[in-house]
Design an enzyme around this catalytic site. Structure first.
Site, PDB file in Angstrom:
ATOM      1  CE  LYS A  23      13.183  44.730 -15.782  1.00 43.84           C
ATOM      2  NZ  LYS A  23      14.528  44.666 -15.189  1.00 43.84           N
ATOM      3  CG  ASP A  69      18.739  45.305 -11.978  1.00 47.56           C
ATOM      4  OD1 ASP A  69      17.985  45.479 -11.004  1.00 47.56           O
ATOM      5  OD2 ASP A  69      18.431  45.673 -13.133  1.00 47.56           O
TER       6      ASP A  69
HETATM    7  C1  GLC Z   1      12.180  46.850 -12.990  1.00 51.16           C
HETATM    8  C2  GLC Z   1      12.208  45.653 -12.056  1.00 51.16           C
HETATM    9  C3  GLC Z   1      13.275  45.823 -10.980  1.00 51.16           C
HETATM   10  C4  GLC Z   1      14.614  46.142 -11.630  1.00 51.16           C
HETATM   11  C5  GLC Z   1      14.480  47.348 -12.552  1.00 51.16           C
HETATM   12  C6  GLC Z   1      15.790  47.675 -13.252  1.00 51.16           C
HETATM   13  O1  GLC Z   1      11.744  47.957 -12.288  1.00 51.16           O
HETATM   14  O2  GLC Z   1      10.947  45.474 -11.466  1.00 51.16           O
HETATM   15  O3  GLC Z   1      13.393  44.653 -10.196  1.00 51.16           O
HETATM   16  O4  GLC Z   1      15.569  46.377 -10.642  1.00 51.16           O
HETATM   17  O5  GLC Z   1      13.488  47.110 -13.512  1.00 51.16           O
HETATM   18  O6  GLC Z   1      16.235  46.638 -14.047  1.00 51.16           O
END
Ligand code: GLC
Length: 489
Positions: free
Chosen positions: A168, A204
């Protein structure tokens, strides 16, 4: 001649529609495509869970060490941190049975810190915690802390989480491969002006599951559809070959799938469009997070922009005239997709507003209609792809009734995402299974506090047990002493 021209004029819109259709065709996927995706996902999930196969698996299926869901008896004040997008939040949470109250503050993570060093990132985080504690007169207190860190981590304990790779848009040097709790504690120690101990790190997705499980005991799956996408679920220990801890009750553990990486081995190549390839090529993690790039908020706007640009270049939109904004990478925000699709029979109010913001001077109602159509194709594919993932996990779990706790800006603000998912999951689900999609409220804050609360309770119970053992030992040895003294007499 006149007649021919007239016929051509009436045919033109249809002909244009066909040309538009040619350009957007790759976004239409068939039921068989979605079923094939589910099969491939199941293969990927099982590969991640296998002891031998995990090493080369792209979908890592990390065990989280969260093995208890809240039972509503959790109490006390907790600090929580939430890092996972462009914002960082610090929260103070009070738990009292079902009642949860919270104070929170958002701090921006500037781009230079997102792409800087780990030390800079954790010093920045520590500074934000300090400011928050000072403002809330907490500096004298010793509060347990839960950290929602929404990146792929290999956990070796509830508060031992090694970052496997950034996702991200983050890329801070010196963090991958390291324990983020250690990095946080070191930054706090460097300051030396507050007492904070991190008891738990969660993803999360786990936060979303926990916060829904607090009120709905059927919640066994957590889903995020925001900047990124990911899911976690409750798995039985015998299926988790990677689990090398005790097999004591309870016999389950939450698995953070990190499903965003599905497709990184080419599994999704059969549905990848040129637009997906372009987005991937220009990202900072090319070749990674392929499924995430087809679904989540960080990329959706850009996919739409690329399609609109192609239509414009072919003279099928805005009479071929765009704007510098529309030609700029990243400038068509994902929130525009939600806004445009929210227009219903009201003269394209939002769509026109978006075109204004993009400095597009000349547009017709037909342009509005086409833009809306493109948005709906891209978001529907995203919703259906996410549904394939959820249906795959629900079928795998095979529980009669499961509630899915969902959070994330895409799911929250898109006008049709929920309905699209309900319809598609239902269609892909094994007969006899039931499910619900439940919006999680503030999962990242509440979830981290709940896990920290459970950890705190378990720590306290452990201490008590140890104390009891010691007193029992003492009592036993006293008895022993007395017994041997008696036998000597
Ligand atoms: C990305 C991260 C993951 C997280 C997701 C949503 O995929 O790698 O850990 O849960 O974003 O935020």
């Amino acid at each position: 001649m006149h007649q021919v021209l007239k016929a051509l004029m009436t045919m033109l819109p249809d002909c244009e529609d066909m040309l538009v259709e040619n350009i957007v065709r790759p976004f239409h996927l068939s039921d068989d495509d979605y079923k094939k995706i589910m099969d491939l996902m199941l293969e990927s999930f099982n590969k991640g869970l296998g002891k031998e196969s995990n090493e080369t698996a792209r979908v890592k299926m990390f065990p989280t060490y969260v093995r208890a869901v809240p039972d509503g008896t959790e109490e006390g004040d907790f600090l929580a941190l939430d890092l996972g997008g462009t914002n960082f939040r610090v929260l103070l949470i009070n738990l009292k049975g079902q009642e949860v109250t919270m104070e929170s503050k958002i701090y921006l993570i500037p781009q230079h810190i997102m792409l800087g060093t780990g030390i800079q990132l954790f010093d920045h985080i520590a500074e934000c915690i300090f400011k928050f504690m000072k403002e809330n007169c907490l500096l004298e207190k010793n509060l347990p802390l839960g950290f929602t860190f929404s990146f792929p981590c290999k956990q070796k304990g509830l508060n031992k989480a090694f970052l496997s790779t950034w996702t991200k848009g983050f890329k801070c040097e010196g963090v991958e491969g390291n324990d983020i709790v250690k990095l946080l504690h070191e930054a706090i120690e460097r300051r030396g002006d507050m007492h904070v101990e991190c008891l738990a790190v969660i993803n999360d997705t786990v936060g979303a599951l926990m916060s829904c499980a607090h009120s709905d005991r059927n919640c066994a799956l957590g889903l995020i559809l925001g900047t990124g996408t990911n899911a976690c679920y409750i798995e039985e220990l015998p299926c988790v070959e990677l689990w090398d801890e005790d097999m004591e009750d309870p016999n389950f553990v939450l698995i953070n799938t990190e499903w965003g990486a599905f497709g990184d081995d080419g599994a999704l190549d059969f549905i990848k469009t040129d637009y997906d390839k372009h987005v991937d090529k220009h990202s900072i993690n090319t070749g990674r997070q392929i499924y995430e790039k087809m679904i989540s908020g960080m990329y959706m706007g850009e996919i739409v922009r690329l399609v609109l640009e192609k239509l414009r270049r072919h003279g099928l939109l805005f009479q071929g005239k765009g704007s510098e904004e529309l030609s700029t990478r990243g400038r068509f925000y994902t929130k525009y997709v939600s806004e445009i699709e929210s227009d219903v029979d009201d003269g394209f109010k939002n769509t026109k507003q978006v075109f204004d913001e993009l400095c597009i001077d000349h547009f017709t109602e037909e342009d509005c209609r086409i833009a809306q159509y493109v948005c709906s194709l891209v978001s529907t594919r995203a919703a259906y792809l996410a549904s394939a993932g959820i249906a795959c996990l629900l079928n795998k779990m095979n529980r009669p009734e499961v509630t899915v706790g969902v959070d994330g800006s895409l799911y929250r603000f898109h006008p049709h995402f929920h309905d699209l998912m309900m319809e598609k999951i239902q269609q892909l689900l094994n007969p006899g299974l039931k499910f619900k999609l439940m919006l999680s409220h503030d999962g990242s804050g509440k979830g981290a506090a709940l896990v920290a609360a459970v950890a705190n309770r378990l720590n306290a119970e452990k201490k008590l047990k140890a104390q009891k053992k010691q007193t029992d030992n003492c009592a036993n040895s006293e008895e022993c002493c007395q017994a041997s003294a008696q036998s000597q007499r």
